[in-house]
Design a protein around this motif. Structure first.
Motif, PDB file in Angstrom:
ATOM      1  N   GLU A 122       8.628  12.865  22.114  1.00 53.10           N
ATOM      2  CA  GLU A 122       8.128  11.786  21.254  1.00 53.10           C
ATOM      3  C   GLU A 122       8.163  12.205  19.792  1.00 53.10           C
ATOM      4  O   GLU A 122       7.754  13.319  19.441  1.00 53.10           O
ATOM      5  CB  GLU A 122       6.700  11.420  21.669  1.00 53.10           C
ATOM      6  CG  GLU A 122       6.102  10.261  20.874  1.00 53.10           C
ATOM      7  CD  GLU A 122       4.835   9.733  21.514  1.00 53.10           C
ATOM      8  OE1 GLU A 122       4.918   9.206  22.644  1.00 53.10           O
ATOM      9  OE2 GLU A 122       3.752   9.860  20.904  1.00 53.10           O
ATOM     10  N   PHE A 123       8.636  11.286  18.960  1.00 54.29           N
ATOM     11  CA  PHE A 123       8.671  11.496  17.509  1.00 54.29           C
ATOM     12  C   PHE A 123       7.869  10.396  16.836  1.00 54.29           C
ATOM     13  O   PHE A 123       8.013   9.212  17.157  1.00 54.29           O
ATOM     14  CB  PHE A 123      10.106  11.476  16.992  1.00 54.29           C
ATOM     15  CG  PHE A 123      10.204  11.546  15.495  1.00 54.29           C
ATOM     16  CD1 PHE A 123       9.960  12.734  14.820  1.00 54.29           C
ATOM     17  CD2 PHE A 123      10.519  10.411  14.752  1.00 54.29           C
ATOM     18  CE1 PHE A 123      10.038  12.795  13.434  1.00 54.29           C
ATOM     19  CE2 PHE A 123      10.602  10.460  13.373  1.00 54.29           C
ATOM     20  CZ  PHE A 123      10.371  11.659  12.713  1.00 54.29           C
ATOM     21  N   THR A 124       6.996  10.786  15.901  1.00 54.21           N
ATOM     22  CA  THR A 124       6.182   9.830  15.153  1.00 54.21           C
ATOM     23  C   THR A 124       6.282  10.142  13.662  1.00 54.21           C
ATOM     24  O   THR A 124       6.222  11.312  13.258  1.00 54.21           O
ATOM     25  CB  THR A 124       4.701   9.902  15.577  1.00 54.21           C
ATOM     26  OG1 THR A 124       4.581   9.557  16.952  1.00 54.21           O
ATOM     27  CG2 THR A 124       3.838   8.954  14.745  1.00 54.21           C
ATOM     28  N   ILE A 125       6.427   9.104  12.860  1.00 58.98           N
ATOM     29  CA  ILE A 125       6.389   9.249  11.410  1.00 58.98           C
ATOM     30  C   ILE A 125       5.404   8.219  10.861  1.00 58.98           C
ATOM     31  O   ILE A 125       5.408   7.060  11.290  1.00 58.98           O
ATOM     32  CB  ILE A 125       7.792   9.090  10.781  1.00 58.98           C
ATOM     33  CG1 ILE A 125       7.718   9.294   9.268  1.00 58.98           C
ATOM     34  CG2 ILE A 125       8.427   7.757  11.143  1.00 58.98           C
ATOM     35  CD1 ILE A 125       9.088   9.421   8.617  1.00 58.98           C
ATOM     36  N   ILE A 126       4.538   8.660   9.960  1.00 58.08           N
ATOM     37  CA  ILE A 126       3.507   7.802   9.357  1.00 58.08           C
ATOM     38  C   ILE A 126       3.621   7.897   7.838  1.00 58.08           C
ATOM     39  O   ILE A 126       3.600   8.997   7.271  1.00 58.08           O
ATOM     40  CB  ILE A 126       2.088   8.230   9.782  1.00 58.08           C
ATOM     41  CG1 ILE A 126       1.982   8.343  11.306  1.00 58.08           C
ATOM     42  CG2 ILE A 126       1.063   7.245   9.247  1.00 58.08           C
ATOM     43  CD1 ILE A 126       0.664   8.920  11.772  1.00 58.08           C
ATOM     44  N   ASP A 127       3.717   6.770   7.195  1.00 59.60           N
ATOM     45  CA  ASP A 127       3.763   6.672   5.735  1.00 59.60           C
ATOM     46  C   ASP A 127       2.503   5.939   5.293  1.00 59.60           C
ATOM     47  O   ASP A 127       2.334   4.757   5.592  1.00 59.60           O
ATOM     48  CB  ASP A 127       5.021   5.919   5.310  1.00 59.60           C
ATOM     49  CG  ASP A 127       5.183   5.856   3.800  1.00 59.60           C
ATOM     50  OD1 ASP A 127       4.304   6.342   3.064  1.00 59.60           O
ATOM     51  OD2 ASP A 127       6.212   5.301   3.349  1.00 59.60           O
ATOM     52  N   SER A 128       1.604   6.629   4.599  1.00 58.60           N
ATOM     53  CA  SER A 128       0.321   6.012   4.242  1.00 58.60           C
ATOM     54  C   SER A 128      -0.062   6.260   2.793  1.00 58.60           C
ATOM     55  O   SER A 128       0.276   7.288   2.199  1.00 58.60           O
ATOM     56  CB  SER A 128      -0.794   6.531   5.157  1.00 58.60           C
ATOM     57  OG  SER A 128      -1.011   7.918   4.965  1.00 58.60           O
ATOM     58  N   HIS A 129      -0.782   5.285   2.256  1.00 61.08           N
ATOM     59  CA  HIS A 129      -1.379   5.367   0.916  1.00 61.08           C
ATOM     60  C   HIS A 129      -2.885   5.314   1.104  1.00 61.08           C
ATOM     61  O   HIS A 129      -3.420   4.315   1.586  1.00 61.08           O
ATOM     62  CB  HIS A 129      -0.899   4.195   0.055  1.00 61.08           C
ATOM     63  CG  HIS A 129      -1.596   4.098  -1.272  1.00 61.08           C
ATOM     64  ND1 HIS A 129      -1.201   4.816  -2.380  1.00 61.08           N
ATOM     65  CD2 HIS A 129      -2.677   3.359  -1.662  1.00 61.08           C
ATOM     66  CE1 HIS A 129      -1.999   4.524  -3.398  1.00 61.08           C
ATOM     67  NE2 HIS A 129      -2.899   3.637  -2.986  1.00 61.08           N
ATOM     68  N   ARG A 130      -3.575   6.403   0.758  1.00 61.44           N
ATOM     69  CA  ARG A 130      -5.026   6.474   0.937  1.00 61.44           C
ATOM     70  C   ARG A 130      -5.642   7.178  -0.274  1.00 61.44           C
ATOM     71  O   ARG A 130      -5.591   8.416  -0.385  1.00 61.44           O
ATOM     72  CB  ARG A 130      -5.388   7.201   2.233  1.00 61.44           C
ATOM     73  CG  ARG A 130      -6.876   7.209   2.506  1.00 61.44           C
ATOM     74  CD  ARG A 130      -7.237   7.647   3.915  1.00 61.44           C
ATOM     75  NE  ARG A 130      -8.673   7.670   4.099  1.00 61.44           N
ATOM     76  CZ  ARG A 130      -9.442   6.612   4.346  1.00 61.44           C
ATOM     77  NH1 ARG A 130      -8.888   5.421   4.444  1.00 61.44           N
ATOM     78  NH2 ARG A 130     -10.747   6.729   4.489  1.00 61.44           N
ATOM     79  N   PRO A 131      -6.263   6.432  -1.214  1.00 59.15           N
ATOM     80  CA  PRO A 131      -6.845   7.038  -2.421  1.00 59.15           C
ATOM     81  C   PRO A 131      -7.909   8.088  -2.135  1.00 59.15           C
ATOM     82  O   PRO A 131      -8.106   8.999  -2.952  1.00 59.15           O
ATOM     83  CB  PRO A 131      -7.438   5.831  -3.158  1.00 59.15           C
ATOM     84  CG  PRO A 131      -6.608   4.670  -2.701  1.00 59.15           C
ATOM     85  CD  PRO A 131      -6.287   4.953  -1.271  1.00 59.15           C
ATOM     86  N   ALA A 132      -8.622   8.013  -0.990  1.00 57.03           N
ATOM     87  CA  ALA A 132      -9.693   8.976  -0.702  1.00 57.03           C
ATOM     88  C   ALA A 132      -9.176  10.401  -0.575  1.00 57.03           C
ATOM     89  O   ALA A 132      -9.959  11.358  -0.684  1.00 57.03           O
ATOM     90  CB  ALA A 132     -10.416   8.574   0.590  1.00 57.03           C
ATOM     91  N   ARG A 133      -7.882  10.589  -0.359  1.00 60.49           N
ATOM     92  CA  ARG A 133      -7.351  11.952  -0.295  1.00 60.49           C
ATOM     93  C   ARG A 133      -7.445  12.661  -1.647  1.00 60.49           C
ATOM     94  O   ARG A 133      -7.398  13.895  -1.712  1.00 60.49           O
ATOM     95  CB  ARG A 133      -5.911  11.936   0.230  1.00 60.49           C
ATOM     96  CG  ARG A 133      -5.830  11.633   1.735  1.00 60.49           C
ATOM     97  CD  ARG A 133      -4.468  11.981   2.308  1.00 60.49           C
ATOM     98  NE  ARG A 133      -3.480  10.977   2.010  1.00 60.49           N
ATOM     99  CZ  ARG A 133      -3.032  10.061   2.873  1.00 60.49           C
ATOM    100  NH1 ARG A 133      -3.494  10.036   4.115  1.00 60.49           N
ATOM    101  NH2 ARG A 133      -2.109   9.186   2.517  1.00 60.49           N
TER     102      ARG A 133
END
Length: 422
Positions: free
Chosen positions: A389-400
């Motif tokens: 299984e391959f997973t890719i996640i692209d996220s924008h999260r200001p709390a980082r």
């Protein structure tokens, strides 16, 4: 108290029926994972979207057992036990406990084609279309979607469900219709983890009475709005003794698929706090569909959208979020040349978001992201499955930003697994 409840759950019905059938099924999931992400995954209070952090990991991702006792009068008792051993790297400490324990009664159909079912105890509301294997595992992917990862982490109830089904085969129809209603308690803090680490992807379920960590953020510092918040969230805690509810309807066409819709409301008092656990008024509606286009090709899709509110004891909004997530998954069964050897591929795409509507300093919950998962599984024998299984996640999260990590982040995970279903 839980032990006493489980004893009653399994042994009280013995006085009501003599003949009993005992069954035990489960899963053991061995994995090797390589992750390109932040140093810490969300399971260990990091800001990563995946369960584990950056690097190579070896793990037994799940040991689950689904135990049941059935009687001739339609009554059955069910208990689900899950264990999550510590993974190499930044894995959590090993945990073991119950995830579900309930009694169920299912009637015979009436002369007009209606069947009634009741359930009482600890259980998942009937929402997930993915987690359809033993111990709430998924047959099609190693990790659940963002929707069902959240359900496994924060949504569980102690309550009673009533369901009525109109059977099409007894009414000269090709479809069945079902309607269910659930009344419950013990889910008041649900929404805290979704706010403070956002949507995530893993196969981890929260055990009953287990507390879960979330990342640090400035609003938790001394003198700030959330200084009184406990270090961990307890999703299955009862704060105000108000009864929540869940309703769901389903249309099922035999041999083709199903469409469902439902609404959940925990009716928690948002300004109630006990031992650092706040009430979160969490509500959402959900839509789902499964459809078979041909013998080999099928689709699963779900959409969930809602809001959550947590206030100070003076009833001032501290966290006020809207949230939504959706996925579409295509499944293709490949029939190999060798008899009884099957391949199956799944492609899942997701979109998720959280919208922060309050002005609390040091607690920005805004989030936007997409994810793609590709899984290929091979049935080695009747109980053994091999998966990649391959997973890719692209996220924008200001709390980082609070922990000096990238606000915009692309994470990748590749997993190899050997899963044994018994």
């Amino acid at each position: 108290m839980l032990c006493q409840f489980l004893v009653l759950l399994f042994y009280f019905p013995l006085h009501m029926a003599r003949a009993a059938e005992y069954t035990a099924h489960g899963i053991v999931d061995f994995r090797v994972s390589y992750i390109d992400s932040l140093d810490k995954g969300y399971l260990t209070s990091g800001q990563g979207k995946l369960g584990l952090g950056d690097g190579l990991h070896f793990s037994v991702a799940q040991i689950g057992a689904d135990l049941s006792v059935s009687w001739e009068n339609g009554l059955s008792a069910h208990g689900v036990v899950n264990a999550y051993p510590k993974a190499s790297g930044d894995g959590e400490s090993t945990v073991l406990g119950f995830t579900e324990a309930y009694l169920k009664y299912r009637s015979l159909p009436t002369s007009s084609g209606y069947r009634f079912q009741t359930k009482v105890g600890i259980f998942y509301p009937e929402i997930s279309l993915e987690n359809n294997a033993y111990a709430w595992a998924s047959k099609d992917t190693l990790d659940s979607s963002t929707i069902n990862t959240w359900l496994g982490e924060e949504i569980r109830v102690l309550g009673s469900e009533f369901k009525v089904t109109r059977l099409g085969r007894m009414n000269n129809n090709k479809y069945d219709l079902s309607l269910s209603a659930t009344a419950f308690i013990n889910n008041d803090p649900a929404g805290a983890l979704l706010a403070w680490h956002g949507w995530t992807i893993s196969n981890r379920q929260t055990l009953w009475t287990e507390q879960r960590a979330f990342p640090w953020f400035p609003a938790r510092a001394d003198g700030q709005a959330l200084a009184g918040q406990a270090d961990k969230s307890d999703p299955f805690f009862e704060l105000d003794h108000r009864v929540g509810f869940h309703v769901r309807g389903e249309w099922k066409l035999r041999g083709k698929g199903e469409i469902s819709a439902g609404y959940y409301d925990n009716r928690a008092t948002p300004y109630k706090v006990i031992d650092g656990q706040y009430g979160w008024r969490t509500r959402f509606y959900h839509l789902g569909a499964r459809w078979r286009f041909s013998k080999n090709l099928s689709l699963t899709a779900q959409y969930l959208s809602g809001d959550t509110l947590m206030q100070s004891e003076s009833q001032v909004d501290v966290v006020n979020n809207d949230y939504a997530s959706a996925f579409v998954a295509l499944h293709y069964n490949w029939q190999a040349i060798v008899a009884n050897r099957k391949h199956k591929s799944t492609l899942r795409v997701e979109d998720f978001s959280v919208t922060d509507n309050d002005d609390t300093w040091g607690d920005n919950n805004n989030e936007q992201g997409q994810a793609l998962t590709l899984n290929h599984s091979y049935r080695l024998s009747k109980p053994w499955f091999l998966s990649a299984e391959f997973t890719i996640i692209d996220s924008h999260r200001p709390a980082r930003y609070y922990t000096a990590e990238p606000v915009d982040l692309i994470e990748k995970q590749f997993q190899l697994a050997a899963r044994y279903f018994f």
